[in-house]
Design an enzyme around this catalytic site. Structure first.
Site, PDB file in Angstrom:
ATOM      1  N   GLY A 227      -5.264  -3.611   8.937  1.00  0.00           N
ATOM      2  CA  GLY A 227      -6.429  -2.881   8.486  1.00  0.00           C
ATOM      3  C   GLY A 227      -6.724  -1.693   9.380  1.00  0.00           C
ATOM      4  O   GLY A 227      -7.713  -0.989   9.188  1.00  0.00           O
ATOM      5  N   GLU A 268      -0.799  -7.809  12.516  1.00  0.00           N
ATOM      6  CA  GLU A 268       0.410  -7.371  11.819  1.00  0.00           C
ATOM      7  C   GLU A 268       0.210  -6.005  11.171  1.00  0.00           C
ATOM      8  O   GLU A 268       0.143  -5.902   9.962  1.00  0.00           O
ATOM      9  CB  GLU A 268       0.824  -8.419  10.780  1.00  0.00           C
ATOM     10  CG  GLU A 268      -0.391  -9.001  10.094  1.00  0.00           C
ATOM     11  CD  GLU A 268      -0.101 -10.095   9.103  1.00  0.00           C
ATOM     12  OE1 GLU A 268       0.632 -11.025   9.445  1.00  0.00           O
ATOM     13  OE2 GLU A 268      -0.632  -9.988   7.993  1.00  0.00           O
ATOM     14  N   PRO A 269       0.151  -4.962  11.998  1.00  0.00           N
ATOM     15  CA  PRO A 269      -0.038  -3.620  11.458  1.00  0.00           C
ATOM     16  C   PRO A 269       1.269  -3.044  10.893  1.00  0.00           C
ATOM     17  O   PRO A 269       2.350  -3.326  11.420  1.00  0.00           O
ATOM     18  CB  PRO A 269      -0.466  -2.816  12.687  1.00  0.00           C
ATOM     19  CG  PRO A 269       0.177  -3.526  13.831  1.00  0.00           C
ATOM     20  CD  PRO A 269       0.234  -4.976  13.460  1.00  0.00           C
ATOM     21  N   GLY A 270       1.131  -2.284   9.839  1.00  0.00           N
ATOM     22  CA  GLY A 270       2.281  -1.541   9.315  1.00  0.00           C
ATOM     23  C   GLY A 270       2.033  -0.066   9.547  1.00  0.00           C
ATOM     24  O   GLY A 270       2.590   0.578  10.438  1.00  0.00           O
ATOM     25  N   ARG A 307       2.595   7.967  -2.931  1.00  0.00           N
ATOM     26  CA  ARG A 307       1.232   7.658  -2.489  1.00  0.00           C
ATOM     27  C   ARG A 307       0.167   8.609  -3.065  1.00  0.00           C
ATOM     28  O   ARG A 307      -0.899   8.148  -3.478  1.00  0.00           O
ATOM     29  CB  ARG A 307       1.142   7.625  -0.960  1.00  0.00           C
ATOM     30  CG  ARG A 307       1.980   6.519  -0.327  1.00  0.00           C
ATOM     31  CD  ARG A 307       1.721   6.371   1.159  1.00  0.00           C
ATOM     32  NE  ARG A 307       0.488   5.673   1.431  1.00  0.00           N
ATOM     33  CZ  ARG A 307      -0.651   6.228   1.776  1.00  0.00           C
ATOM     34  NH1 ARG A 307      -0.728   7.543   1.956  1.00  0.00           N
ATOM     35  NH2 ARG A 307      -1.728   5.516   1.965  1.00  0.00           N
ATOM     36  N   CYS A 337       9.755  14.791 -14.452  1.00  0.00           N
ATOM     37  CA  CYS A 337       9.214  15.075 -15.769  1.00  0.00           C
ATOM     38  C   CYS A 337       8.112  14.091 -16.101  1.00  0.00           C
ATOM     39  O   CYS A 337       8.291  13.126 -16.846  1.00  0.00           O
ATOM     40  CB  CYS A 337      10.323  15.107 -16.802  1.00  0.00           C
ATOM     41  SG  CYS A 337      11.326  16.572 -16.542  1.00  0.00           S
TER      42      CYS A 337
HETATM   43  C1  LIG Z   1       0.824  -4.831   3.964  1.00  0.00           C
HETATM   44  C2  LIG Z   1       0.456  -5.888   4.889  1.00  0.00           C
HETATM   45  C3  LIG Z   1       0.137  -5.583   6.217  1.00  0.00           C
HETATM   46  C4  LIG Z   1       0.116  -4.180   6.777  1.00  0.00           C
HETATM   47  O1  LIG Z   1      -0.931  -3.408   6.307  1.00  0.00           O
HETATM   48  P1  LIG Z   1      -1.149  -1.917   6.918  1.00  0.00           P
HETATM   49  O2  LIG Z   1      -2.311  -1.387   6.196  1.00  0.00           O
HETATM   50  O3  LIG Z   1       0.093  -1.146   6.654  1.00  0.00           O
HETATM   51  O4  LIG Z   1      -1.355  -2.053   8.369  1.00  0.00           O
HETATM   52  C5  LIG Z   1      -0.152  -6.646   7.042  1.00  0.00           C
HETATM   53  N1  LIG Z   1      -0.137  -7.914   6.599  1.00  0.00           N
HETATM   54  C6  LIG Z   1       0.167  -8.238   5.334  1.00  0.00           C
HETATM   55  C7  LIG Z   1       0.178  -9.661   4.919  1.00  0.00           C
HETATM   56  C8  LIG Z   1       0.461  -7.248   4.426  1.00  0.00           C
HETATM   57  O5  LIG Z   1       0.749  -7.566   3.168  1.00  0.00           O
END
Ligand SMILES: *Cc1c(COP(=O)(O)O)cnc(C)c1O
Length: 422
Positions: A227, A268-270, A307, A337
């Protein structure tokens, strides 16, 4: 990517124009330094020793990026068995992988369990079936604390009608399943959705999880998901990671004292780790002036970066080829297209056909959401690592596009068999 001495450069001083010329466009470029900065920033934000970061790899699954994060000590958060396989391929040990899928089959959970990853179960039906098959197995459960948060309805996962997680209101049912199957709940997890700005909202959800924890005596870790918001616009608010880290560390310590044991705190950041490291470079194919609008049409579209169209996401854009030109207003569109608008009424330094445009924040959910729509090739990916550029994924070719198609012809009537025209 930044402007210095009238030229756009990457962190090590590499010229953006030269990189674009060397590899061609469209092109994704990632700066490892920026990923490392973000990773360290998050690690350093927590004042407790047992905090761990699991990279949510659906943001970007390039193996070289996974390898970097592994070498820095991150774990891996995977939402599919295929991501688990990529993680193993990149060198993560199964104990450092958390499998956090949603609505997958029991078989897929079994595959991850056999590999030896941590398992995160997000519904009672699977908990019951998995528990019966593996009494005593250690699993984590995903709790939905019903905190409304998130930047948009597609990525907000904590609300009451959300398909994600097990509702906290179903706790009594969970406890009965645990009791009757003998499954060992070793972890609690929540992931309320992306783009949380308000530290208080997040901390409230954490408190809810601490409350749930009291019902499970054998916990080893609590995973607070992600988040963390990163700035997309110059004046964007982003999560105050340092303030948040201090605050959650304090509360976590207090919780551990009352729980009677030191647990591991997980995140768990992405996006936070990889978004800002990425730049997407495209070439302007055509400037098209209509009655109302000046379009810059580029050599990419929703096939490479969805996005803006899918989430209405705002990515800042710069004209790398003309850093010092006068400012004009453009609507930047793709070549698909279909209406694939990257940005409406953006101020850019004057764009000529052939100019290279750069999109910021292209490290997360850009390449990983790319497709072959319109039978276009997906772009290559380049990583800038310690002052050198490395091709970490080549551009697709016609052979790649054809690779999965079955070439043997159907038994169609040949032209010789065709009935003669009277
Ligand atoms: C997508 C996801 C994340 C990462 O979310 P970000 O907004 O990219 O930080 C973390 N945990 C779970 C379970 C997710 O599905």
């Amino acid at each position: 990517m930044h402007l210095q001495d009238g030229q756009y450069q990457f962190t090590g001083g590499e010229s953006v124009r030269e990189i674009a010329a060397k590899y061609g466009t469209p092109l994704y470029v990632y700066e490892a330094d920026i990923m490392y900065r973000q990773y360290r920033r998050l690690c350093d934000a927590f004042s407790i020793p047992n905090a761990r970061i699991y990279y949510a790899c659906k943001a970007n699954t390039n193996l070289q990026i996974l390898r970097l994060l592994n070498s820095w000590g991150a774990g891996l958060d995977c939402v599919s068995i295929q991501e688990v396989h990529l993680g193993i391929k990149a060198g993560f040990t199964p104990e450092n992988i958390l499998f956090t899928p949603n609505c997958v089959s029991l078989e897929e959970y079994e595959m991850a369990f056999d590999i030896g990853t941590l398992i995160n179960i997000d519904n009672i039906s699977i908990l019951e079936q998995f528990g019966q098959a593996h009494p005593g197995a250690k699993v984590c459960i995903r709790i939905n604390p019903h905190i409304m948060a998130g930047g948009n309805s597609k990525i907000s996962t904590g609300h009451i009608d959300s398909k994600f997680g097990i509702s906290i209101h179903q706790l009594p049912h969970v406890l009965r399943v645990v009791e009757s199957t003998g499954i060992h709940i070793a972890g609690l997890h929540m992931h309320t959705g992306s783009d949380i700005l308000d530290v208080e909202v997040f901390l409230n959800a954490c408190d809810i999880l601490f409350g749930v924890a009291a019902s499970f005596p054998d916990l080893e870790y609590i995973d607070f998901g992600s988040g963390f918001k990163v700035p997309y616009k110059e004046d964007d608010v982003s999560t105050d990671v340092e303030e948040f880290g201090q605050e959650i560390s304090k509360r976590f310590e207090k919780f551990c004292r009352s729980y009677g044991r030191d647990l591991t705190l997980m995140f768990e950041p992405g996006k936070f780790l990889v978004s800002e490291s990425g730049t997407f470079l495209v070439r302007t194919n055509v400037i098209k002036t209509t009655v109302s609008t000046v379009f810059a049409g580029v050599d990419s579209g929703l096939n490479h970066m969805i996005r803006p169209m899918f989430y209405n996401a705002w990515h800042s854009i710069e004209n790398v080829s003309n850093p010092e030109g006068r400012t004009r207003i453009y609507t930047i569109v793709g070549y698909i297209c279909e209406t694939d608008t990257f940005a409406v009424d953006r101020k850019l330094t004057e764009v000529h056909e052939g100019d290279i445009l750069a999109f910021h924040n292209a490290g997360a959910y850009c390449y990983s959401m790319a497709s072959n729509y319109n039978s276009r090739f997906r772009p290559p990916e380049v990583l800038i690592w310690k002052g050198k550029d490395y091709l970490i994924r080549r551009r697709e070719t016609l052979e790649d596009l054809l690779a999965l198609q079955q070439h043997a012809s159907l038994p169609l009537p040949s032209t010789e068999d065709a009935p003669e025209q009277e």
